[in-house]
Design an enzyme around this catalytic site. Sequence first.
Site, PDB file in Angstrom:
ATOM      1  N   GLU A 166       0.854  -1.202  -0.050  1.00  0.00           N
ATOM      2  CA  GLU A 166       0.062   0.076  -0.050  1.00  0.00           C
ATOM      3  C   GLU A 166       0.611   1.409   0.011  1.00  0.00           C
ATOM      4  OE1 GLU A 166      -3.243  -0.089   2.994  1.00  0.00           O
ATOM      5  OE2 GLU A 166      -4.408  -1.199   1.568  1.00  0.00           O
ATOM      6  N   GLU A 375      -6.521  -8.023  -0.008  1.00  0.00           N
ATOM      7  CA  GLU A 375      -7.456  -7.775   1.091  1.00  0.00           C
ATOM      8  C   GLU A 375      -8.450  -7.325   0.668  1.00  0.00           C
ATOM      9  OE1 GLU A 375      -5.467  -4.745   3.523  1.00  0.00           O
ATOM     10  OE2 GLU A 375      -3.468  -5.671   3.440  1.00  0.00           O
TER      11      GLU A 375
HETATM   12  C1  BG6 Z   1      -5.093  -1.935   4.796  1.00  0.00           C
HETATM   13  C2  BG6 Z   1      -3.882  -2.373   5.612  1.00  0.00           C
HETATM   14  O1  BG6 Z   1      -4.962  -0.426   4.586  1.00  0.00           O
HETATM   15  O2  BG6 Z   1      -6.202  -1.596   5.361  1.00  0.00           O
HETATM   16  C3  BG6 Z   1      -4.010  -3.008   6.544  1.00  0.00           C
HETATM   17  O3  BG6 Z   1      -2.751  -3.082   4.347  1.00  0.00           O
HETATM   18  C4  BG6 Z   1      -5.077  -2.443   7.517  1.00  0.00           C
HETATM   19  O4  BG6 Z   1      -2.890  -3.431   7.357  1.00  0.00           O
HETATM   20  C5  BG6 Z   1      -6.393  -2.538   6.490  1.00  0.00           C
HETATM   21  O5  BG6 Z   1      -5.225  -3.136   8.536  1.00  0.00           O
HETATM   22  C6  BG6 Z   1      -7.587  -1.975   7.246  1.00  0.00           C
HETATM   23  O6  BG6 Z   1      -7.305  -0.687   7.927  1.00  0.00           O
HETATM   24  P1  BG6 Z   1      -7.419  -0.421   9.496  1.00  0.00           P
HETATM   25  O7  BG6 Z   1      -7.041   1.175   9.696  1.00  0.00           O
HETATM   26  O8  BG6 Z   1      -8.914  -0.404   9.307  1.00  0.00           O
HETATM   27  O9  BG6 Z   1      -6.651  -1.351  10.003  1.00  0.00           O
END
Ligand code: BG6
Length: 487
Positions: A166, A375
């Site tokens: 990211e 993700e």
């Molecule tokens: C992505 C990241 O930005 O989103 C993760 O790669 C992160 O590391 C995920 O946990 C969700 O974001 P957040 O801030 O809700 O944990």
Amino acid sequence: MNKEFPKNFLWGAATSAYQVEGAALQDGKGLSQQDVINRERHELYGFADASIASDHYHKYKEDIALFKEMGFTSYRFSIAWSRIFPNGDDQVNEAGIQFYRDLIKELKDNGIEPIPTLYHYDLPWALVEKYGGWLSREVVKDFEIFAKYVVNEFKDDVKYWITLNEQSIIVQYWTQKCYILPEFQDNNQLRYQINHHMNLAQAVAVKLVHEVGGLAGPALGYAPVYARTCKPEDQLAAINANDLRNTYYLDVYFKGYYNVAALNYLQENDLAPVMEAGDEAFFAENISDFFAINYYDSSCAQACPKDAERRWSGYNLSGKKGDMSGFETHPGFYQMCPNPELETTDWDWAIDPTGLEFVYRDLYTRYKIPFMITENGLGAYDELTPDGKVHDEYRIKYLKEHIAATKRAMDRGVEVIGYMPWSALDLLSTSNGYRKRYGLIYVDRTDEDPKDCARIRKDSFYWYQQVIASRGTDLAVDNFLSVSEKE
Ligand code: BG6
């Protein structure tokens, strides 16, 4: 057209090292910048820190058994640089590399393809102290030592390597994702300078992976940008936003140069990175093989007057809808805004499965690359009932719609290799501790009290098991809806 997903489709889920492992200083691991950042956030906001996280370091065997029970054929995790090189130099910590040998062996013994990420926000703290971390181009050399060691160590066990996680989100939230000394925090050119160093590191990683015959892909937090209205000025603003927030990264990975309009805007505004001769040629020699997408939401932009004030992305720390601290604004270029057509999560992230289909179609047309979802997920307040259950039908519905969108895109000819939602188990959120959870497996702890981090199967665990067992054909949610939802 097949009803099922392909036989070799990679079904699994994802995590990152500092968000799950804990054992932050155990067995020779050095501090990472995330250990320090999260300690500070703990003091400021009361969120958990990274010292125990989800205790995966000690419970990885139990976790992998649960992954197997769900039917995973892949697992995306990250390798903590400071566990292997505690000082960020070339001195290996044998116990650190042994942890990943054991983890990868356990995955393989259980028929699960290991998909490691080389960098997920956790730079060794020693490098921040030595030269300011990613602020210095020196970091690329040190990253190469680390990446070379890891890639060579696991070249026979790993086929797909995720390079850096990211970069676009790092630019937007640079002081959260990197430790930036206070004296540099007002210099916004450094956001793009850091990113340039990361682009060099990412190209180094691609080169190393190719040398051992593997496949490499960067994981980008990707939110497509829609125009707020059909006014031509808003449409153009959406193109500008997409160029600066998305294509600026993708063009480097898949074409080997910076997107012209975005770079031009940065140059006009003294925000562009300083490059050296040969940098873009190096990108062009090391093109990535697949695109690892982290997809959560879509975004929206509108035209922005030239005399507006520049603002950077805001955030919602409270988990109360509408509590966003602001929207990114680039005078005369674009201004981000909420999308009135979409529902949001409690943290104001727009829920948009069609947006994922849009991304696949748009990017496949522009780049013709295979995708891997690394993700995708819903951050929510989960409740553990007195009888030890977690009824997370909201998450099931979210995942269901995104898997369906993936299938629709595949039916139109888009190549998708795998689907790894965020997250395999509850973990330390990058923004909201353990209040905001994503896991298929509940981890019994709170921000205040790590308890024993016991693992509990959520309803989404059983639902995802059904999805994988049916090769994506049985997405039915009825058995997983709470009584009140069914009525
Ligand atoms: C992505 C990241 O930005 O989103 C993760 O790669 C992160 O590391 C995920 O946990 C969700 O974001 P957040 O801030 O809700 O944990």
